[in-house]
Motif scaffolding. Sequence first.
Motif, PDB file in Angstrom:
ATOM      1  N   ASP A  66       3.984   1.713 -14.504  1.00 17.35           N
ATOM      2  CA  ASP A  66       4.729   2.646 -13.641  1.00 17.35           C
ATOM      3  C   ASP A  66       6.145   2.931 -14.133  1.00 17.35           C
ATOM      4  OD1 ASP A  66       2.550   2.782 -11.992  1.00 17.35           O
ATOM      5  OD2 ASP A  66       3.293   1.310 -10.549  1.00 17.35           O
ATOM      6  N   TRP A 122       9.238   0.783  -4.794  1.00 12.69           N
ATOM      7  CA  TRP A 122      10.500   1.055  -5.474  1.00 12.69           C
ATOM      8  C   TRP A 122      11.057   2.449  -5.177  1.00 12.69           C
ATOM      9  CZ3 TRP A 122       9.296   5.348  -8.092  1.00 12.69           C
ATOM     10  CH2 TRP A 122       8.046   5.485  -8.671  1.00 12.69           C
ATOM     11  N   PHE A 123      10.294   3.289  -4.464  1.00 10.24           N
ATOM     12  CA  PHE A 123      10.671   4.696  -4.283  1.00 10.24           C
ATOM     13  C   PHE A 123      12.061   4.872  -3.648  1.00 10.24           C
ATOM     14  CE2 PHE A 123      10.635   8.667  -1.766  1.00 10.24           C
ATOM     15  CZ  PHE A 123      10.493   9.576  -2.804  1.00 10.24           C
ATOM     16  N   THR A 138      11.303   9.541 -11.332  1.00 12.62           N
ATOM     17  CA  THR A 138      11.741   9.697  -9.934  1.00 12.62           C
ATOM     18  C   THR A 138      13.262   9.608  -9.821  1.00 12.62           C
ATOM     19  OG1 THR A 138       9.666   8.698  -9.183  1.00 12.62           O
ATOM     20  CG2 THR A 138      11.461   8.818  -7.591  1.00 12.62           C
ATOM     21  N   ALA A 143      14.719   4.103  -6.135  1.00  9.64           N
ATOM     22  CA  ALA A 143      14.819   5.119  -7.183  1.00  9.64           C
ATOM     23  C   ALA A 143      15.634   6.316  -6.702  1.00  9.64           C
ATOM     24  CB  ALA A 143      13.424   5.567  -7.623  1.00  9.64           C
ATOM     25  N   VAL A 195       3.669   8.964  -4.831  1.00 12.92           N
ATOM     26  CA  VAL A 195       4.919   8.364  -5.310  1.00 12.92           C
ATOM     27  C   VAL A 195       5.799   7.828  -4.178  1.00 12.92           C
ATOM     28  CG1 VAL A 195       7.072   8.799  -6.566  1.00 12.92           C
ATOM     29  CG2 VAL A 195       4.913   9.710  -7.440  1.00 12.92           C
ATOM     30  N   PRO A 196       5.970   8.572  -3.060  1.00 10.39           N
ATOM     31  CA  PRO A 196       6.824   8.036  -1.977  1.00 10.39           C
ATOM     32  C   PRO A 196       6.316   6.739  -1.363  1.00 10.39           C
ATOM     33  CG  PRO A 196       6.495  10.395  -1.710  1.00 10.39           C
ATOM     34  CD  PRO A 196       5.547   9.948  -2.778  1.00 10.39           C
ATOM     35  N   HIS A 197       5.079   6.360  -1.653  1.00 12.02           N
ATOM     36  CA  HIS A 197       4.512   5.144  -1.065  1.00 12.02           C
ATOM     37  C   HIS A 197       4.755   3.900  -1.919  1.00 12.02           C
ATOM     38  CE1 HIS A 197       2.585   7.575   2.002  1.00 12.02           C
ATOM     39  NE2 HIS A 197       2.024   8.319   1.072  1.00 12.02           N
ATOM     40  N   PHE A 198       5.290   4.090  -3.128  1.00 12.84           N
ATOM     41  CA  PHE A 198       5.628   2.926  -3.953  1.00 12.84           C
ATOM     42  C   PHE A 198       6.817   2.188  -3.341  1.00 12.84           C
ATOM     43  CE2 PHE A 198       3.393   5.425  -7.234  1.00 12.84           C
ATOM     44  CZ  PHE A 198       2.579   4.436  -7.780  1.00 12.84           C
ATOM     45  N   PHE A 238       8.594   5.785 -12.512  1.00 16.27           N
ATOM     46  CA  PHE A 238       9.794   5.245 -11.861  1.00 16.27           C
ATOM     47  C   PHE A 238      11.037   5.928 -12.416  1.00 16.27           C
ATOM     48  CE2 PHE A 238      13.270   2.133 -12.597  1.00 16.27           C
ATOM     49  CZ  PHE A 238      13.711   2.001 -11.289  1.00 16.27           C
TER      50      PHE A 238
END
Length: 290
Positions: A176, A61-62, A183, A65, A56-59, A180
């Motif tokens: 996603d 948008w992270f 998160t 978010a 998740v941290p690699h998206f 999203f």
Amino acid sequence: MIALLFSILSSTMIFVVFKLFSRFKINTFQALTFNYVTACICGIILQEDSIKFSDVPHFEWFPFALGLGGLFILVFNLMAITTQRSGLSVVSVATKMSVVIPILFGLLYYKESLGLFKIIGIILALVAVYLASIKTKEGIKIKLSNFIFPVLVFLGSGTIDTTIKYLEGEFIAKSDIPIFSATIYAMAGLIGFGILIFQLVKGSFTFEFKNLVGGIALGIPNYFSVYFLVEALRSNILESSGVFTVNNVAIVMTSTILGILLFKEKLLRKNWIGIGLAVLSILFIALEKW
């Protein structure tokens, strides 16, 4: 259209749950924290594609978010301060009037259309929001020293909606959306629990089971209000400026009507005028599309 309808209904349910908070004397901040955890769990459960939490941290948008999660908590506390200092009507107006920020963003950044019907619809919607939100004959009165708080609520609420629109258009894959949303709520929940732990250390924390129940009841519609808003923005039913306008004014309209039916609220003449203008604004924006 279905997504927009469900977004309106979900947001209206949030209003109903908040009204019940006062009736059952639920601690709002505790319930809000549990609500974020509930909304996060909803997102994880509804995520269809298998995703490792470590991914998740690699998206892209992270970080956005995380920022939105922090902004959720910040805006809520600003709303609480504004309510204490200037009243609930001021908060309602500041929150709903903030729709002008994502509207302007859609018009300027995405070069969305701005025909006569849409202009009339947006103006009517803003007037409708104001008239439907003011529950006193005297209208809004704000001391100069307190003016900064509704302004910050206005800017914060508008920034949240605008950021969601930007991320939806630039970074978030359709599959996603649940993770999203989860998160965002996870970050807000972590901050909320951090504050509760601080209260516990200070000795000012008192837990009651009803606060957990209230949080769960709030978290489910809260999650779906964001989920269906993103889905509505992705549909071709209206441009984003139209979606935000119709969404906000319809929430105010349905919330006001439910206040009459469920909580026996009495409306002033200007509130009824606001409801009428809300209907007209939706019709004008619909005419712009068709």
